[in-house]
Scaffold this active site. Structure first.
Site, PDB file in Angstrom:
ATOM      1  N   TRP A 129      -1.539   2.986  -4.320  1.00 43.78           N
ATOM      2  CA  TRP A 129      -0.735   1.521  -2.878  1.00 43.78           C
ATOM      3  C   TRP A 129      -1.739   1.536  -2.065  1.00 43.78           C
ATOM      4  O   TRP A 129      -1.458   3.398  -1.423  1.00 43.78           O
ATOM      5  CB  TRP A 129       0.240   1.982  -3.172  1.00 43.78           C
ATOM      6  CG  TRP A 129       0.990   0.751  -2.235  1.00 43.78           C
ATOM      7  CD1 TRP A 129       0.635  -0.635  -1.778  1.00 43.78           C
ATOM      8  CD2 TRP A 129       2.141   0.898  -1.272  1.00 43.78           C
ATOM      9  NE1 TRP A 129       1.495  -1.241  -1.488  1.00 43.78           N
ATOM     10  CE2 TRP A 129       2.360  -0.299  -0.646  1.00 43.78           C
ATOM     11  CE3 TRP A 129       2.869   2.082  -1.064  1.00 43.78           C
ATOM     12  CZ2 TRP A 129       3.584  -0.525   0.642  1.00 43.78           C
ATOM     13  CZ3 TRP A 129       4.176   2.277   0.346  1.00 43.78           C
ATOM     14  CH2 TRP A 129       4.712   0.487   0.978  1.00 43.78           C
ATOM     15  N   ASP A 140       7.759   6.541  -7.452  1.00 47.69           N
ATOM     16  CA  ASP A 140       7.393   5.403  -6.529  1.00 47.69           C
ATOM     17  C   ASP A 140       7.762   4.369  -7.477  1.00 47.69           C
ATOM     18  O   ASP A 140       7.143   4.290  -8.649  1.00 47.69           O
ATOM     19  CB  ASP A 140       6.276   4.965  -5.334  1.00 47.69           C
ATOM     20  CG  ASP A 140       6.466   3.313  -5.094  1.00 47.69           C
ATOM     21  OD1 ASP A 140       7.275   3.874  -5.049  1.00 47.69           O
ATOM     22  OD2 ASP A 140       5.745   4.056  -3.631  1.00 47.69           O
ATOM     23  N   LYS A 168      10.542  -7.335  -6.280  1.00 50.38           N
ATOM     24  CA  LYS A 168       9.718  -7.775  -7.442  1.00 50.38           C
ATOM     25  C   LYS A 168      10.159  -8.514  -7.894  1.00 50.38           C
ATOM     26  O   LYS A 168      10.546  -9.721  -8.373  1.00 50.38           O
ATOM     27  CB  LYS A 168       8.589  -6.659  -7.761  1.00 50.38           C
ATOM     28  CG  LYS A 168       7.903  -6.404  -6.868  1.00 50.38           C
ATOM     29  CD  LYS A 168       6.924  -7.465  -6.279  1.00 50.38           C
ATOM     30  CE  LYS A 168       5.492  -6.811  -5.178  1.00 50.38           C
ATOM     31  NZ  LYS A 168       5.722  -5.639  -4.484  1.00 50.38           N
TER      32      LYS A 168
END
Length: 394
Positions: A127, A208, A243
């Protein structure tokens, strides 16, 4: 005071969003920004979220502060969702944060508090905000190999060769599932090998978890995290509800640490203190939506059905694009796209080819070839594939 303040470099993803918005072409395609979109190109409010919000509106009688850690019901619900009872509650300390980004930042600040300047090992493809967040906390990011670009699969030998150099006191950042940007996840055996390596070296795992439920399902997606938590004395976790609950703008995240039981209270107080030094009390509305959904069997069932539908749509989009690329290129070089997990994959394109896709075809993706599978309209997969084939031919 600010005469000499330089303008910061524009974040690549934000810049891409602006460029897409300013593009007057009506047939443009956005495969860059990492949000889920339905078949109409919308990012809808989930039905379970609307029902939970209606209940909160009716029942909530105060907007006063809660604790620095946030709502206890949210923290407990997220602990169960993420860890599934893999460790006793007495080993878990957690605080709410404004989104997953803040969760990552708070964990980095925690690391810096006890190990200033520590090394955080990060997958070579990751990311884009991981690096800046690590650097902002005064930590040092060091890459380990991850993607075999030719195979579209994990570079297992390269990854473990690099991680063999990890030292005690260092941190290894891992994507819990649906690796962003590659879509290539670790297998259960890979997770077991990572756990053994961390156990052997004394390094700390930092997981994560931004896409739980978008890979193979809630429990399977959390399997690697749960294995680490059950086996290792310490695991750091940052998680997001953007999400899987569609709560993007409500900023719902959690920073969590699994530690030995005797260290839990000190860790909880430290995390709360870090919140106090930055944003004080975490926002409550989105977290309360999550805890309301997870705490009610009917709402949970509605949410699970919606999440299953979203996951199935992304998988259908993957298959559609993989088939179209095979037809357009006459090669199965990008066939691995169909087997990858989550919202993202990386196509083997140069930055110049990505620019051509944008300028010549109105197809927007990140500079490294990352495409958002959740933004793909299957009816346009052939159009995207033909454009990709054209720029690859030169």
């Amino acid at each position: 005071m600010f005469e000499a303040l330089p303008a910061p470099k524009l974040d690549g993803i934000i810049g891409l969003m602006q460029a897409f918005a300013n593009d007057p072409r009506t047939d443009k395609i956005d495969l860059g920004v990492g949000v889920y979109r339905d078949s109409h190109g919308r990012t809808p409010v989930m039905r379970a979220v609307k029902q939970a919000e209606a209940r909160i509106l009716e029942e909530q009688d105060s907007k006063s502060y809660l604790s620095l850690a946030g709502d206890a019901a949210f923290l407990d619900a997220m602990e169960t969702l993420l860890l599934g009872g893999a460790v006793p509650n007495a080993r878990v300390a957690a605080v709410g944060t404004p989104g997953g980004t803040s969760a990552v930042r708070q964990i980095c600040e925690l690391i810096a508090k006890v190990r200033p300047g520590a090394t955080v090992w990060v997958s070579a493809q990751t990311w884009p905000n991981h690096g800046p967040l690590i650097a902002a906390a005064g930590l040092t990011a060091r890459p380990y190999r991850y993607l075999d670009t030719e195979a579209g699969a994990l570079d297992r030998n390269g990854m473990f060769a690099d991680l063999a150099e990890v030292q005690a006191g260092e941190v290894v950042l891992l994507h819990g599932c649906c690796h962003n940007p590659t879509g290539v996840d670790l297998t259960p055996q890979d997770w077991a090998e990572v756990a053994a390596l961390l156990e052997r070296t004394g390094a700390t795992a930092f997981v994560d978890m931004a896409y739980q439920g978008f890979g193979e399902g809630l429990d399977t997606d959390a399997g690697g995290l749960r294995h680490l938590a059950a086996r290792l004395p310490e695991v750091l976790i940052a998680a997001s509800c953007s999400k899987n609950f569609g709560l993007y703008r409500d900023r719902v995240g959690i920073a969590m640490a699994v530690v030995p039981e005797g260290q839990r209270d000190a860790m909880a107080a430290t995390l709360a203190g870090l919140n106090r030094q930055s944003f004080a009390f975490p926002p409550d509305h989105g977290g309360r939506v999550v805890s309301t959904i997870l705490g009610d069997p009917m709402l949970r069932a509605v949410w699970l059905e919606e999440l299953d539908d979203m996951r199935a749509r992304v998988q259908d989009n993957r298959r559609a694009l993989a088939d179209a690329l095979r037809n357009a290129t006459g090669s199965d070089r990008m066939g691995a796209v169909a087997a990858q997990q989550g919202m993202f994959s990386i196509l083997p394109l140069s930055e110049a080819q990505v620019v051509r896709l944008r300028e010549d075809h109105g197809i927007y993706m990140l500079w490294d070839g990352r495409v958002n599978m959740a933004g793909m309209d299957p009816s346009r997969a052939g159009e995207v594939a033909r454009a990709v084939a054209e720029v690859m031919r030169g």
